[in-house]
Design a protein around this motif. Structure first.
Motif, PDB file in Angstrom:
ATOM      1  N   ILE A 143       0.841  -1.203   0.000  1.00 32.83           N
ATOM      2  CA  ILE A 143       0.000   0.000   0.000  1.00 32.83           C
ATOM      3  C   ILE A 143       0.873   1.249   0.000  1.00 32.83           C
ATOM      4  O   ILE A 143       0.623   2.190  -0.761  1.00 32.83           O
ATOM      5  CB  ILE A 143      -0.987  -0.013   1.186  1.00 32.83           C
ATOM      6  N   ALA A 144       1.919   1.267   0.825  1.00 33.71           N
ATOM      7  CA  ALA A 144       2.824   2.418   0.859  1.00 33.71           C
ATOM      8  C   ALA A 144       3.508   2.612  -0.498  1.00 33.71           C
ATOM      9  O   ALA A 144       3.572   3.734  -1.020  1.00 33.71           O
ATOM     10  CB  ALA A 144       3.869   2.231   1.962  1.00 33.71           C
ATOM     11  N   PHE A 145       3.992   1.516  -1.084  1.00 30.27           N
ATOM     12  CA  PHE A 145       4.660   1.622  -2.387  1.00 30.27           C
ATOM     13  C   PHE A 145       3.688   2.085  -3.470  1.00 30.27           C
ATOM     14  O   PHE A 145       4.064   2.848  -4.368  1.00 30.27           O
ATOM     15  CB  PHE A 145       5.286   0.280  -2.791  1.00 30.27           C
ATOM     16  N   SER A 146       2.441   1.661  -3.392  1.00 26.81           N
ATOM     17  CA  SER A 146       1.457   2.051  -4.406  1.00 26.81           C
ATOM     18  C   SER A 146       1.302   3.562  -4.476  1.00 26.81           C
ATOM     19  O   SER A 146       1.060   4.123  -5.542  1.00 26.81           O
ATOM     20  CB  SER A 146       0.100   1.386  -4.143  1.00 26.81           C
ATOM     21  N   ARG A 147       1.461   4.246  -3.344  1.00 23.07           N
ATOM     22  CA  ARG A 147       1.324   5.702  -3.324  1.00 23.07           C
ATOM     23  C   ARG A 147       2.452   6.368  -4.106  1.00 23.07           C
ATOM     24  O   ARG A 147       2.259   7.424  -4.709  1.00 23.07           O
ATOM     25  CB  ARG A 147       1.284   6.223  -1.888  1.00 23.07           C
ATOM     26  N   LEU A 148       3.620   5.732  -4.108  1.00 26.16           N
ATOM     27  CA  LEU A 148       4.751   6.244  -4.899  1.00 26.16           C
ATOM     28  C   LEU A 148       4.565   5.909  -6.375  1.00 26.16           C
ATOM     29  O   LEU A 148       4.751   6.759  -7.246  1.00 26.16           O
ATOM     30  CB  LEU A 148       6.072   5.653  -4.388  1.00 26.16           C
ATOM     31  N   TYR A 149       4.207   4.663  -6.637  1.00 25.69           N
ATOM     32  CA  TYR A 149       4.018   4.218  -8.023  1.00 25.69           C
ATOM     33  C   TYR A 149       2.943   5.060  -8.714  1.00 25.69           C
ATOM     34  O   TYR A 149       3.078   5.420  -9.884  1.00 25.69           O
ATOM     35  CB  TYR A 149       3.622   2.735  -8.054  1.00 25.69           C
ATOM     36  N   LEU A 150       1.893   5.384  -7.979  1.00 26.11           N
ATOM     37  CA  LEU A 150       0.782   6.146  -8.543  1.00 26.11           C
ATOM     38  C   LEU A 150       1.051   7.650  -8.594  1.00 26.11           C
ATOM     39  O   LEU A 150       0.221   8.417  -9.056  1.00 26.11           O
ATOM     40  CB  LEU A 150      -0.503   5.864  -7.759  1.00 26.11           C
ATOM     41  N   PHE A 151       2.221   8.063  -8.102  1.00 26.73           N
ATOM     42  CA  PHE A 151       2.700   9.446  -8.208  1.00 26.73           C
ATOM     43  C   PHE A 151       1.836  10.428  -7.413  1.00 26.73           C
ATOM     44  O   PHE A 151       1.662  11.578  -7.796  1.00 26.73           O
ATOM     45  CB  PHE A 151       2.752   9.870  -9.692  1.00 26.73           C
ATOM     46  N   VAL A 152       1.306   9.977  -6.277  1.00 33.15           N
ATOM     47  CA  VAL A 152       0.463  10.851  -5.469  1.00 33.15           C
ATOM     48  C   VAL A 152       1.098  11.234  -4.131  1.00 33.15           C
ATOM     49  O   VAL A 152       0.540  12.063  -3.407  1.00 33.15           O
ATOM     50  CB  VAL A 152      -0.939  10.242  -5.241  1.00 33.15           C
ATOM     51  N   HIS A 153       2.253  10.630  -3.808  1.00 26.49           N
ATOM     52  CA  HIS A 153       2.994  10.999  -2.601  1.00 26.49           C
ATOM     53  C   HIS A 153       4.480  11.013  -2.895  1.00 26.49           C
ATOM     54  O   HIS A 153       4.972  10.247  -3.732  1.00 26.49           O
ATOM     55  CB  HIS A 153       2.748  10.001  -1.460  1.00 26.49           C
ATOM     56  N   PHE A 154       5.175  11.866  -2.173  1.00 22.57           N
ATOM     57  CA  PHE A 154       6.634  11.890  -2.227  1.00 22.57           C
ATOM     58  C   PHE A 154       7.182  10.781  -1.328  1.00 22.57           C
ATOM     59  O   PHE A 154       6.561  10.423  -0.326  1.00 22.57           O
ATOM     60  CB  PHE A 154       7.162  13.240  -1.733  1.00 22.57           C
ATOM     61  N   PRO A 155       8.375  10.248  -1.640  1.00 24.47           N
ATOM     62  CA  PRO A 155       8.992   9.242  -0.765  1.00 24.47           C
ATOM     63  C   PRO A 155       9.169   9.733   0.673  1.00 24.47           C
ATOM     64  O   PRO A 155       8.985   8.966   1.617  1.00 24.47           O
ATOM     65  CB  PRO A 155      10.338   8.971  -1.430  1.00 24.47           C
ATOM     66  N   SER A 156       9.502  11.004   0.853  1.00 18.22           N
ATOM     67  CA  SER A 156       9.676  11.512   2.222  1.00 18.22           C
ATOM     68  C   SER A 156       8.344  11.534   2.976  1.00 18.22           C
ATOM     69  O   SER A 156       8.324  11.363   4.203  1.00 18.22           O
ATOM     70  CB  SER A 156      10.319  12.899   2.222  1.00 18.22           C
ATOM     71  N   ASP A 157       7.218  11.719   2.263  1.00 18.83           N
ATOM     72  CA  ASP A 157       5.899  11.617   2.906  1.00 18.83           C
ATOM     73  C   ASP A 157       5.696  10.213   3.460  1.00 18.83           C
ATOM     74  O   ASP A 157       5.224  10.024   4.580  1.00 18.83           O
ATOM     75  CB  ASP A 157       4.762  11.873   1.903  1.00 18.83           C
ATOM     76  N   VAL A 158       6.050   9.227   2.634  1.00 12.94           N
ATOM     77  CA  VAL A 158       5.852   7.831   3.003  1.00 12.94           C
ATOM     78  C   VAL A 158       6.780   7.437   4.152  1.00 12.94           C
ATOM     79  O   VAL A 158       6.341   6.814   5.125  1.00 12.94           O
ATOM     80  CB  VAL A 158       6.040   6.919   1.766  1.00 12.94           C
ATOM     81  N   LEU A 159       8.047   7.821   4.066  1.00  7.84           N
ATOM     82  CA  LEU A 159       9.000   7.490   5.142  1.00  7.84           C
ATOM     83  C   LEU A 159       8.592   8.137   6.466  1.00  7.84           C
ATOM     84  O   LEU A 159       8.632   7.488   7.518  1.00  7.84           O
ATOM     85  CB  LEU A 159      10.414   7.910   4.753  1.00  7.84           C
ATOM     86  N   ALA A 160       8.201   9.395   6.421  1.00  8.04           N
ATOM     87  CA  ALA A 160       7.764  10.078   7.649  1.00  8.04           C
ATOM     88  C   ALA A 160       6.513   9.406   8.212  1.00  8.04           C
ATOM     89  O   ALA A 160       6.351   9.305   9.435  1.00  8.04           O
ATOM     90  CB  ALA A 160       7.507  11.554   7.372  1.00  8.04           C
ATOM     91  N   SER A 161       5.653   8.920   7.331  1.00 11.19           N
ATOM     92  CA  SER A 161       4.430   8.244   7.777  1.00 11.19           C
ATOM     93  C   SER A 161       4.738   6.913   8.435  1.00 11.19           C
ATOM     94  O   SER A 161       4.036   6.502   9.367  1.00 11.19           O
ATOM     95  CB  SER A 161       3.482   8.042   6.593  1.00 11.19           C
ATOM     96  N   VAL A 162       5.784   6.227   7.977  1.00 11.13           N
ATOM     97  CA  VAL A 162       6.219   4.983   8.618  1.00 11.13           C
ATOM     98  C   VAL A 162       6.664   5.276  10.056  1.00 11.13           C
ATOM     99  O   VAL A 162       6.270   4.588  11.001  1.00 11.13           O
ATOM    100  CB  VAL A 162       7.347   4.301   7.813  1.00 11.13           C
ATOM    101  N   VAL A 163       7.478   6.321  10.209  1.00 11.25           N
ATOM    102  CA  VAL A 163       7.970   6.693  11.540  1.00 11.25           C
ATOM    103  C   VAL A 163       6.804   7.108  12.437  1.00 11.25           C
ATOM    104  O   VAL A 163       6.691   6.661  13.587  1.00 11.25           O
ATOM    105  CB  VAL A 163       9.017   7.829  11.441  1.00 11.25           C
ATOM    106  N   LEU A 164       5.916   7.944  11.911  1.00 14.67           N
ATOM    107  CA  LEU A 164       4.761   8.403  12.683  1.00 14.67           C
ATOM    108  C   LEU A 164       3.839   7.238  13.048  1.00 14.67           C
ATOM    109  O   LEU A 164       3.339   7.153  14.172  1.00 14.67           O
ATOM    110  CB  LEU A 164       3.999   9.473  11.899  1.00 14.67           C
ATOM    111  N   GLY A 165       3.638   6.319  12.104  1.00 19.66           N
ATOM    112  CA  GLY A 165       2.807   5.149  12.371  1.00 19.66           C
ATOM    113  C   GLY A 165       3.363   4.299  13.506  1.00 19.66           C
ATOM    114  O   GLY A 165       2.623   3.843  14.386  1.00 19.66           O
TER     115      GLY A 165
END
Length: 193
Positions: free
Chosen positions: A137-159
């Motif tokens: 699911i996290a990777f899909s957000r990058l593949y679909l070009f709707v989130h930056f990698p830093s958004d996803v990484l920060a969300s992992v830490v926050l999660g």
């Protein structure tokens, strides 16, 4: 922030160049849909609520998801107000509708990490399904070009910062409850000999 955005775009373009194909174009919108509104994780929490063994983890999962929604979607998205990559570069064709809310943090990733961590805390046997699903699911957000990698990484830490304390507090409350409530068939200790 300009250097971070530049780095983020270089990763997104590398994903588009290296991995873009018909199969993933078909699969990734379906994977990301599982994370819409945290639905797959809410369903998992509801299933846990229906079992005696895992009920407390169902409660913890739903509490964790609520905290993630409040922290990520209600507070941080509006406070940071980071544009999405698809808003800044409209030349990359999207496979899903253009999201209307801000990019940071990734709500899909945040809910997925919270879900995977709490499910794994409930029973390690859930990990082989929960963790790969969260990663996809996290990777899909990058593949679909709707989130930056830093958004996803920060969300992992926050999660993780949300899920681990929820598990810890849940375990402490459960331990306290079990020491105060007598088990079925036992008489409460009156303190008299």
């Amino acid at each position: 922030m300009a250097w971070l955005t530049k780095l983020d775009f270089s990763v997104l373009y590398a994903i588009q160049d290296a991995l873009k194909c018909g199969f993933l174009d078909f699969l990734m919108p379906k994977i990301t849909a599982l994370g819409n509104f945290g639905i797959i994780w809410i369903l998992a929490g509801a299933v846990l609520l229906c079992t005696k063994k895992y009920r407390r983890y169902g409660v913890q999962l739903l509490i964790g998801l609520a905290l993630g929604f409040l922290t990520g979607n209600v507070i941080l998205k509006h406070a940071v107000a980071r544009p999405r990559p698809c808003w800044l570069d409209t030349g990359v064709p999207l496979l899903i509708g253009v999201p209307k809310d801000y990019s940071f943090p990734s709500g899909h990733t945040l809910a997925s990490v919270i879900g995977a961590v709490i499910l794994t805390g409930a029973d390690r046997r859930f990990a082989p399904a929960a963790i790969p699903l969260a990663v996809l699911i996290a990777f899909s957000r990058l593949y679909l070009f709707v989130h930056f990698p830093s958004d996803v990484l920060a969300s992992v830490v926050l999660g993780c910062a949300i899920a681990f304390p929820v598990l810890l507090v849940g375990r402490r409350l459960t331990a306290r409850w079990e020491t105060q409530v007598p088990k079925t068939g036992e008489l409460p200790d009156s303190g008299k000999n």
